[in-house]
Design an enzyme around this catalytic site. Structure first.
Site, PDB file in Angstrom:
ATOM      1  N   SER A  49       0.826  -1.200   0.000  1.00 53.23           N
ATOM      2  CA  SER A  49       0.000   0.000   0.000  1.00 53.23           C
ATOM      3  C   SER A  49       0.869   1.262   0.000  1.00 53.23           C
ATOM      4  O   SER A  49       1.666   1.474  -0.903  1.00 53.23           O
ATOM      5  CB  SER A  49      -0.951  -0.033   1.198  1.00 53.23           C
ATOM      6  OG  SER A  49      -1.915   0.985   1.125  1.00 53.23           O
ATOM      7  N   ASP A  69      -5.940  -3.325  -2.259  1.00 49.52           N
ATOM      8  CA  ASP A  69      -4.803  -3.012  -1.394  1.00 49.52           C
ATOM      9  C   ASP A  69      -4.139  -4.267  -0.825  1.00 49.52           C
ATOM     10  O   ASP A  69      -4.809  -5.152  -0.284  1.00 49.52           O
ATOM     11  CB  ASP A  69      -5.318  -2.140  -0.246  1.00 49.52           C
ATOM     12  CG  ASP A  69      -4.225  -1.464   0.530  1.00 49.52           C
ATOM     13  OD1 ASP A  69      -3.398  -2.184   1.127  1.00 49.52           O
ATOM     14  OD2 ASP A  69      -4.195  -0.218   0.558  1.00 49.52           O
TER      15      ASP A  69
END
Length: 338
Positions: free
Chosen positions: A51, A194
């Site tokens: 991320s 993510d």
């Protein structure tokens, strides 16, 4: 010669915290090496990130026209300070509140994609200066996707960095999933969310990748610098949660998954490190101090608080950063992927 690994957790706007710590480390590398132009990316052999950690990691090894690191550690932090408010402010409709969140993500992706394009342009995964391990998850084939610079070169399976980072940062409920395609001659399609959903701390992923390099047989042949993005664990009482439904559990479930995953990774690596003497595994989990723990609070006030908290953490971890800088400067050489 030990392989040097930098691993950075996920955490949204809290990426400012490890970013500021690495600003301090980069300064120490300049002093110890005698090179005023020294950059973080030059002193590691493998960069891992989930991320926001993938975004930072890619910035450290993004090349300029001369084939040198394009961004300093401070310029990487500036990505958040300059763009955070627009990325985490675009498309939210406060007057619809929870009603809108039931049917759509909290933010549009327009500003995030614009910022990624501005910083990374047409840079390809294979163009990055060092091997990488950037984590995402494909919800269509239900499998983790690891974007490896070294594999992109060997297997000729390439991506635009801005596209893969869009996938790595597609946090559920915050941004819609990313549909990305590999570059010709291959035409692979991924539907990504993510990477924090499966590996909020990518250090264990980096460890499993590092043992594939020549001369690396285990933890004794590694220097691992793993950075968190700050944690503020919220406890939940039974009476509070026993009647929660789907919507009440949505955000807490993500919080538990992200922080719990990082806790388990740290536990595993500590156990692995205990099997050999004089291992070099550094886990730095910064404190938030008075900054908000929310992954998307990019208000001007919280950006200032995160920056100050990051700088304060750098001061508190100064002894460790001094030790890490010395080790990195003294361990020269590179490792080849096989």
């Amino acid at each position: 010669m030990a392989i040097k690994i930098l691993s950075i957790d996920g955490g949204g706007i809290r990426g400012i915290l490890p970013g500021e710590i690495l600003v301090s480390l980069e300064h120490k590398l300049k002093v110890k090496s005698g090179n005023p132009d020294a950059r973080i990316g030059e002193y590691f052999d493998l960069i891992a990130g989930t991320s926001t950690g993938a975004l930072l990691g890619a910035a450290y090894i993004c090349p300029n026209k001369q084939g040198k690191p394009k961004f300093s550690a401070q310029q990487a932090v500036n990505f958040y300070l300059k763009n955070g408010q627009t990325v985490f402010g675009s498309g939210s409709w406060p007057y619809l509140g929870k009603l809108r969140l039931i049917r759509s993500e909290k933010y549009t992706t327009n500003e995030l994609e614009r910022s990624l394009k501005k910083y990374f342009g047409k840079i390809k995964l294979s163009d990055l200066l060092k091997p990488s391990c950037f984590v995402s998850y494909d919800i269509q084939i239900r499998e983790q996707i690891i974007f490896r610079q070294h594999s992109a070169i060997v297997r000729n399976e390439d991506f635009l960095v801005r596209d893969l980072l869009r996938g790595c940062t597609a946090a559920p409920t915050y941004f819609e999933p990313a549909r990305i395609y590999s570059l010709p001659p291959k035409n692979k399609k991924y539907v990504l969310i993510d990477g924090g959903m499966v590996a909020s701390d990518p250090a264990l992923c980096a460890y499993s990748e590092a043992i594939k390099f020549d001369g690396v047989c285990g933890i004794k042949d590694m220097i691992i610098v793993s950075l968190g993005t700050g944690k503020q664990l919220k406890g939940y009482k039974y009476k509070e949660v026993k009647d929660w439904g789907i919507f009440n559990w949505a955000r807490p479930a993500i919080d538990i998954a992200v922080n719990g995953g990082a806790q388990m990774t740290h536990y595993y690596l500590k156990q692995i490190s205990s099997t050999a003497e004089n291992t070099k595994y550094y886990r730095i989990q910064p404190k938030l101090y008075n900054a908000d723990s929310a992954m998307d609070n990019a208000s001007p006030e919280n950006l200032r608080k995160l920056k100050k908290s990051g700088q304060k953490n750098a001061e508190n971890f100064d002894h460790q950063l001094e030790e890490i800088a010395t080790i990195l400067v003294n361990n020269k050489g590179s490792h080849r992927y096989h």
